[in-house]
Design an enzyme around this catalytic site. Structure first.
Site, PDB file in Angstrom:
ATOM      1  N   HIS A 172      41.144  34.758  -6.769  1.00  0.00           N
ATOM      2  CA  HIS A 172      40.447  35.790  -7.531  1.00  0.00           C
ATOM      3  C   HIS A 172      39.219  35.268  -8.270  1.00  0.00           C
ATOM      4  O   HIS A 172      38.415  36.058  -8.753  1.00  0.00           O
ATOM      5  CB  HIS A 172      41.407  36.439  -8.528  1.00  0.00           C
ATOM      6  CG  HIS A 172      42.489  37.233  -7.871  1.00  0.00           C
ATOM      7  ND1 HIS A 172      42.460  38.609  -7.785  1.00  0.00           N
ATOM      8  CD2 HIS A 172      43.629  36.851  -7.236  1.00  0.00           C
ATOM      9  CE1 HIS A 172      43.533  39.038  -7.146  1.00  0.00           C
ATOM     10  NE2 HIS A 172      44.260  37.988  -6.803  1.00  0.00           N
ATOM     11  N   ASP A 381      31.132  34.577 -12.201  1.00  0.00           N
ATOM     12  CA  ASP A 381      32.337  35.401 -12.133  1.00  0.00           C
ATOM     13  C   ASP A 381      32.751  35.592 -10.686  1.00  0.00           C
ATOM     14  O   ASP A 381      31.897  35.702  -9.793  1.00  0.00           O
ATOM     15  CB  ASP A 381      32.072  36.776 -12.758  1.00  0.00           C
ATOM     16  CG  ASP A 381      33.209  37.237 -13.654  1.00  0.00           C
ATOM     17  OD1 ASP A 381      34.348  36.801 -13.420  1.00  0.00           O
ATOM     18  OD2 ASP A 381      32.965  38.029 -14.569  1.00  0.00           O
TER      19      ASP A 381
END
Length: 474
Positions: A172, A381
């Site tokens: 993730h 991110d």
């Protein structure tokens, strides 16, 4: 999925929080994160098990073997199996190697990475603890889907124990470049661990390419960048990017509720023409909160006509509060907000409204609905679901997303957002001014296209696409 397959989801944390009722019985409350949203329906439909740490720092739940997740009629849909960690394991595996070694390194913060051999030893032992738990619960028909950076060694441990196991993995967070990743003393072991999978998923194309490059350069493994496969230990490992998303309809529906409009009405009571800029994320150095607040200061300095007409709301959710870097970051942000408000504020107006707390999703939808601009400017991110939550909540189709070039979401959403380098304080300040002066029709066109992107690729599509791709290659 085949009807005979028993799916086992494995993540660091279980999909619910636990508490003890008055009678001593264990009670659970379903989590609200993106992973739970995506995978809970799959397990409810097909049955199976979710395995993870119970999140406790005490031993009050160590006697709990299994939690049954039921439907409205009380019928068990799937079970949750807890992995219990002691204080040393939590310190070294979770706070240590996971969040002081892998987390900063994978986000490109090499000099904030701590490479401690005790962290590593405990990380290995906890991955083995997860492995033993899974082996007890799995059968030859099990499909094991492992999630995230806490469990990178787990796939190979399982494959060595039982070569017939079907193993999937999704990361993730970003995967770093070869030049960054090779700094890790245990880089070969991490790669070997991940290559125990049959299918390995990443958020973006760059993450996938970085991983393939590391396999080639560090392991000298044969890799095919066109077919996205790695040849390793006489096996073929498929590698592909699957950008994760949010539940579009849920946020869209929440934003239409009367309750979500209360916040906006309260703000408008102060000034009906006030413009709202907002940001929300965990308090983390990768999110660019300090740089963003400095950009707000620069904005009000360069464009004084916006003073008293614009407010910036920064919501920072407490995170990893026992880790030194996060304690220091909070102190720095507190002081920065205080200095800037002291510089610009008057009796009735402060430029920055800073909230250090978790906000329920229903309330958050109200903030999204009210915000004229959403600033999503992480320094790095994996995806950033705030950007997708914001556009999903703009049911009135009016708003602007300012997005970091270094967010994973930029790959999908960059065309219809205002893109910025979060390190460039002046660029972010200028972009805020641009966003505030956009023509109404331009704003509506941009947000409408962003909403279409998220609606057509929601979190359920992500999970389905991942499993269907595995079915295709298996």
């Amino acid at each position: 999925m085949e009807s005979s397959e028993k799916i086992i989801i494995v993540s660091n944390r279980i999909p619910c929080s636990l508490s003890l009722g008055d009678s001593g019985a264990v009670k659970y409350k379903k989590g609200i994160g993106g992973l739970v949203t995506a995978l809970d329906p799959i397990l409810r439909k097909n049955g199976g098990i979710w395995i993870g740490w119970d999140g406790q720092t005490t031993d009050k739940f160590t006697g709990i073997k299994q939690i049954c997740i039921t439907d409205e009629c009380g019928k068990t849909r799937y079970s949750v199996e807890c992995v219990h960690l002691n204080e040393k394991e939590i310190k070294n595996y979770y706070h240590g190697f996971s969040n002081r070694s892998i987390w900063p390194l994978f986000h490109g913060f090499i000099f904030q990475s701590h490479f401690d051999s005790e962290y590593w030893k405990t990380y290995v032992s906890v991955n083995k603890k997860f492995c033993n738990k899974i082996l007890k619960e799995s059968t030859r028909d099990s499909l094991i889907w492992i999630h995230d950076y806490h469990l990178t060694l787990l796939p190979d441990m399982l494959k060595q124990a039982n070569p017939e196991l079907k193993i999937l993995f999704f990361l993730h967070i970003p995967f770093p470049s070869y030049e960054t990743f090779r700094v890790l003393p245990w880089s070969k072991k991490i790669l070997n661990g991940l290559l125990g999978c049959d299918l390995l998923g990443f958020q973006t194309k760059n993450d996938r390419i970085n991983f393939l490059s590391c396999c080639k350069e560090i392991l000298n493994a044969k890799t095919d960048f066109k077919k996205n496969i790695v040849f390793h230990k006489k096996r073929i490992i498929n590698v592909k990017n699957f950008p994760i998303s949010v539940d579009f309809e849920k946020f869209n529906e929440m934003s239409k509720r009367k309750s979500s409009g209360k916040f906006l009405k309260n703000i408008k009571k102060i000034d009906n023409n006030i413009k709202i800029i907002m940001s929300v994320e965990r308090l983390d150095y990768t999110k660019g909160i300090k740089e963003r607040i400095l950009s707000i200061e620069r904005f009000f300095t360069k464009y004084p006509s916006h003073r008293k007409k614009v407010i910036f709301i920064q919501i920072s959710v407490p995170s990893r509060t026992k880790i030194k870097e996060y304690i220091l970051l909070k102190r720095e942000i507190d002081e920065l907000v205080g200095r800037i408000n002291g510089k610009f504020a008057d009796e009735l107006w402060s430029p920055i409204h800073y909230l250090y707390k978790a906000i329920p999703q229903t309330d958050l939808a109200g903030y999204y609905r009210a915000a004229d601009i959403c600033l999503v400017t992480p320094l790095r991110d994996g995806m950033n679901l705030i950007a997708k939550e914001y556009v999903s909540s703009k049911s009135e189709e009016d708003g602007v997303l300012i997005l970091s070039k270094f967010a994973g979401a930029a790959e999908e959403m960059g065309k219809y957002a205002i893109m910025v380098n979060p390190y460039d304080i002046d660029e972010v300040a200028d972009s805020i001014n641009t966003a505030l002066n956009l023509h109404n029709s331009t704003r509506k066109k941009m947000i409408s296209n962003l909403r279409k992107i998220v609606k057509e690729n929601n979190v359920f599509d992500w999970a389905e696409n991942f499993l269907n791709y595995y079915k295709k290659i298996s």
